[in-house]
Design a protein around this motif. Structure first.
Motif, short mmCIF file in Angstrom:
data_model
loop_
_atom_site.label_atom_id
_atom_site.label_comp_id
_atom_site.label_asym_id
_atom_site.label_seq_id
_atom_site.Cartn_x
_atom_site.Cartn_y
_atom_site.Cartn_z
N HIS A 24 0.80 -1.23 0.00
CA HIS A 24 0.00 0.00 0.00
C HIS A 24 0.83 1.27 0.00
N THR A 25 2.07 1.20 -0.47
CA THR A 25 2.85 2.42 -0.61
C THR A 25 2.68 2.92 -2.04
N LEU A 26 3.23 4.08 -2.30
CA LEU A 26 3.12 4.67 -3.63
C LEU A 26 3.79 3.75 -4.65
N ASP A 27 3.08 3.42 -5.71
CA ASP A 27 3.65 2.58 -6.77
C ASP A 27 4.44 3.48 -7.70
N ARG A 28 5.74 3.63 -7.40
CA ARG A 28 6.55 4.58 -8.14
C ARG A 28 6.90 4.10 -9.54
N ASP A 29 6.75 2.78 -9.77
CA ASP A 29 7.08 2.27 -11.11
C ASP A 29 5.94 2.46 -12.09
N ALA A 30 4.74 2.73 -11.55
CA ALA A 30 3.56 2.78 -12.42
C ALA A 30 3.46 4.11 -13.16
N THR A 31 4.27 5.09 -12.74
CA THR A 31 4.06 6.43 -13.27
C THR A 31 5.38 7.06 -13.68
N ASP A 32 5.28 8.06 -14.53
CA ASP A 32 6.46 8.87 -14.84
C ASP A 32 6.78 9.69 -13.61
N ALA A 33 8.06 9.95 -13.39
CA ALA A 33 8.43 10.72 -12.21
C ALA A 33 9.04 12.05 -12.64
N VAL A 34 8.73 13.08 -11.89
CA VAL A 34 9.25 14.42 -12.21
C VAL A 34 9.67 15.12 -10.91
N LEU A 35 10.46 16.17 -11.07
CA LEU A 35 10.75 17.03 -9.93
C LEU A 35 9.45 17.75 -9.59
N ASP A 36 9.07 17.73 -8.31
CA ASP A 36 7.82 18.37 -7.91
C ASP A 36 7.77 19.80 -8.42
N GLU A 37 6.61 20.16 -8.96
CA GLU A 37 6.43 21.46 -9.59
C GLU A 37 6.75 22.62 -8.64
N ILE A 38 6.36 22.49 -7.40
CA ILE A 38 6.58 23.59 -6.45
C ILE A 38 8.04 23.59 -5.97
N ASP A 39 8.64 22.41 -5.90
CA ASP A 39 10.06 22.37 -5.53
C ASP A 39 10.92 23.07 -6.58
N GLU A 40 10.49 23.00 -7.85
CA GLU A 40 11.20 23.74 -8.90
C GLU A 40 11.23 25.22 -8.56
N ARG A 41 10.13 25.69 -8.01
CA ARG A 41 10.04 27.11 -7.64
C ARG A 41 10.92 27.42 -6.43
N ALA A 42 11.06 26.44 -5.54
CA ALA A 42 11.96 26.64 -4.40
C ALA A 42 13.40 26.76 -4.91
N VAL A 43 13.74 25.94 -5.92
CA VAL A 43 15.07 26.03 -6.52
C VAL A 43 15.25 27.41 -7.15
N GLU A 44 14.23 27.86 -7.87
CA GLU A 44 14.30 29.19 -8.51
C GLU A 44 14.53 30.28 -7.46
N SER A 45 13.81 30.22 -6.34
CA SER A 45 13.99 31.21 -5.27
C SER A 45 15.43 31.19 -4.75
#
Ligand SMILES: Cc1cc2nc3c(=O)[nH]c(=O)nc-3n(C[C@H](O)[C@H](O)[C@H](O)COP(=O)(O)OP(=O)(O)OC[C@H]3O[C@@H](n4cnc5c(N)ncnc54)[C@H](O)[C@@H]3O)c2cc1C
Ligand SMILES: Cc1cc2nc3c(=O)[nH]c(=O)nc-3n(C[C@H](O)[C@H](O)[C@H](O)COP(=O)(O)OP(=O)(O)OC[C@H]3O[C@@H](n4cnc5c(N)ncnc54)[C@H](O)[C@@H]3O)c2cc1C
Lengths: 261, 319
Positions: A24-45
């Motif tokens: 019952h954990t997140l099935d990480r293999d079932a999906t494409d993975a990306v850098l979280d959209e908001i974390d990208e903004r934290a990097v930008e800041s």
């Protein structure tokens, strides 16, 4: 300034997300993975602060499986200087409290840090609290959900914007700041940035490297356990009609039939 | 019976409805005790409402501190230590999630976050999660004493109950670390319409509404139904409607009896915030719009023709 940015790799929200039937954990293999959209903004800041403060360094920190290196590379190609990746099989299934403690330990290995930046809420777990929890463990002020962020001298000020209103927060550095999705538009990595990222240092830490005992993390000792999970049958579409000048009346008739009006 | 701590969410002497939901849900685990943290004089104004929803005790911590959220965390942490409650219940909001997370890590408690139901399992606390926008239902249990649970607003039907409401004043313990300081605060004041997360009917507009002025079509229909107004992210990003009304993955999660989507295509991130609505109606001029896949009744047409006509029908029926 020494700036740390916490980045998380998450399933792409455009793909269908699943919980695995086994644990019952997140099935990480079932999906494409990306850098979280908001974390990208934290990097930008972080990059904007670095550009405004000579001699600053931006370190990205991620906890996650091997393939989280893709998210790390993205942050480096945007312009972060180096990365630390906590990656260990034993981390699988960690709860939010364990994740917090593990990240706090990793931050502790980085020496003197002035500012810890993060996203306000990751799109998968949606705890919306890990940055504040880390601040609690480290005894640092937490200025969260920032729509605007300024650092003047040793004072950090954040305009916190949530659904409940606006709060202006301030604190002395070092501090933890989380940003919301409106704070900025993250830059695209340039070709030069992508090439440069390949040479930037990425330190991979195991639990032992970070001084974390295996019993402190992972599914077996998580403070909460998901005992069962099941997909909800998707809602299927009902009747669909073309408007022939009576569309509003037809909806009204449907609502009357359902006793909704 | 074991005590269950409930953090009271209040503003200007008014208790938020979500607090009554917490007091109702708490009864599945034990006897609810309300915890009020706020400026001097807060306790007195709130006690009547809390008693009427089953609060057996009311702990009042009055403070004029400008420390951000840490007074709430410290008060709850000291009560967890002294009372050993069966659980701590907090409403889901930006503040609530942070208070809960900090409390969990400070008191070494399980965090059961954003749950839609609470129950007693094997003598401990269990919770139901609705994740990925309702695509999965998961049952979780706490492996520690005094778990901290955040409950999503609107997931429990409020039930009144008499509580003794014995007041006890408690100290705000000294801060254990440094806090952020609140310089100013401007709470969003809800207008005359119901709150999105509390409404039983919601009318939402998308990019198809075209402009801020034309959102009056959405508002008009909403008002005829006594509904809340929602918006898609595209409508919010285009400046048609304020952000606090956004429904979806990065906005509010809603589950009303009736959800009417006007000029919304039905992107997966929008659906994540509304697909558990009991009945969904869609109006869209594109017959292929994905919103129709989950609509109980859909009209392919121009929202500027269909919505006003529906409003007229609703108004007619009322008179
Ligand atoms: C569907 C689902 C439900 C869950 N429910 C619960 C629950 O009820 N209780 C519980 O204890 N755990 C729960 N978890 C596990 C929890 O989400 C994870 O422990 C997670 O690592 C921390 O929470 P988050 O991603 O939700 O963090 P958030 O607090 O939403 O993240 C905010 C920010 O913190 C930083 N951050 C968070 N995690 C990392 C990381 N691994 N590496 C680097 N930076 C990071 C990022 O900057 C991120 O933007 C759940 C997980 C899933 C997938
Ligand atoms: C990480 C992430 C998070 C996101 N979070 C959210 C979120 O929380 N909420 C959210 O809503 N979106 C979210 N999105 C955005 C989402 O992907 C869509 O872009 C957005 O929902 C589209 O909004 P819309 O349906 O109003 O606009 P569009 O997709 O442009 O659709 C407009 C629709 O209006 C119809 N239309 C136009 N004129 C008329 C008319 N006169 N009469 C009838 N119909 C008409 C068109 O046929 C079209 O179907 C997120 C995206 C990402 C990547």
């Amino acid at each position: 300034m020494n700036i740390v940015v916490l980045v998380k790799q998450v399933p792409d929200t455009y793909s269908e997300r699943k919980l695995s039937s086994g644990d019952h954990t997140l099935d990480r293999d079932a999906t494409d993975a990306v850098l979280d959209e908001i974390d990208e903004r934290a990097v930008e800041s972080a990059l904007q602060l670095k550009e405004a403060n000579d001699g600053s360094e931006v370190t990205v920190v991620a906890m996650g499986p091997d393939r989280a290196t893709d998210a790390i590379r993205k942050a480096l190609s945007m312009g972060a200087d180096k990365a630390v990746h906590l990656s260990d099989e034993a981390l699988h299934g960690s709860c939010a409290v364990q994740t917090t403690r593990a990240l706090a330990k990793v931050i502790g290995t980085l020496g003197e840090v002035d500012l810890i930046l993060a996203g306000n809420e990751a799109s998968d777990g949606r705890t919306g609290a890990v940055p504040a929890m880390i601040a609690d463990v480290l005894g640092l002020p937490a200025l969260t959900h920032g729509r605007e962020l300024t650092v003047e001298g040793s004072t950090v000020t954040v305009r916190r914007e949530t659904d409940d209103g606006v709060t202006v927060l301030s604190a002395e550095l070092p501090a933890v700041v989380s940003v919301n999705e409106k704070i900025n538009e993250p830059r695209y990595p340039s070709f030069k940035g992508i090439m440069a990222a390949k040479k930037k240092p990425v330190t991979t830490l195991t639990l032992a490297d970070a001084g974390i005992d295996a019993s402190e993390v992972g599914l077996a000792t998580a403070l909460s356990t998901v005992t069962s999970s099941q997909p909800k049958p998707p809602k299927s579409g009902g009747e669909k009609v073309e408007d022939e000048g009576d569309g509003g009346q037809k909806i009204a008739a449907f609502l009357v039939g359902q006793k909704l009006i | 019976m074991a005590e269950v701590l409930v953090l009271v969410d209040h503003l200007d002497g008014e208790i938020k409805k979500s607090t009554f939901e917490l007091l109702t849900a708490a009864r599945a685990l034990g006897e609810p005790s309300a915890v009020v943290v706020g400026p001097a004089g807060s306790g007195g104004k709130l006690s009547e409402g809390l008693k009427a929803h089953g609060a057996a005790k009311i702990y009042v911590a009055e403070t004029d501190s400008s420390d951000f959220l840490t007074p709430q965390v410290s008060v709850l942490a000291s009560l967890v230590e002294s009372k050993d409650p069966a659980a701590v219940l907090i409403g889901v909001s930006a503040d609530g999630k942070e208070i809960a997370g900090r409390l969990a890590v400070r008191t070494n408690s399980a965090l059961l976050g954003d749950v839609v139901g609470v129950s007693a399992v094997d003598g401990g606390a269990g919770a139901t999660h609705s994740v990925f926008g309702g695509a999965f239902i998961a049952e979780a249990k706490a492996n520690t004493a005094h778990p901290v649970i955040t409950l999503r607003p609107g997931s429990v039907e409020v039930e009144a109950a008499d509580g003794a409401g014995a007041e006890e004043s408690v100290e705000v313990p000294a801060a254990s670390g440094r806090s952020a300081t609140v310089q100013s605060r401007e709470p969003v004041t809800g207008g005359d319409r119901p709150e999105l997360t509390e409404a039983s009917v919601i009318v939402s507009g998308g990019r198809g509404v075209g402009s801020a002025e034309q959102f009056s079509v959405v508002e008009g229909l909403a008002d005829s139904l006594g509904a809340a107004v929602g918006a898609s992210r595209a409508a919010v990003d285009s400046g048609f409607y304020p952000h606090q009304f956004q429904v979806g993955q990065t906005g509010k999660t809603v589950s009303p009896q009736l959800y009417i989507a006007l000029g919304i295509s039905g992107a997966i991130q929008h659906r994540a915030g509304m697909q558990t609505s009991k009945t969904i109606i869609a109006v869209n001029k594109d017959p292929e719009a994905p919103i129709f896949e989950i609509a109980d009744f859909g009209v392919v047409g121009d929202l500027f023709k269909v919505a006003p006509q529906l409003q007229e029908e609703v108004t007619k029926r009322k008179s």
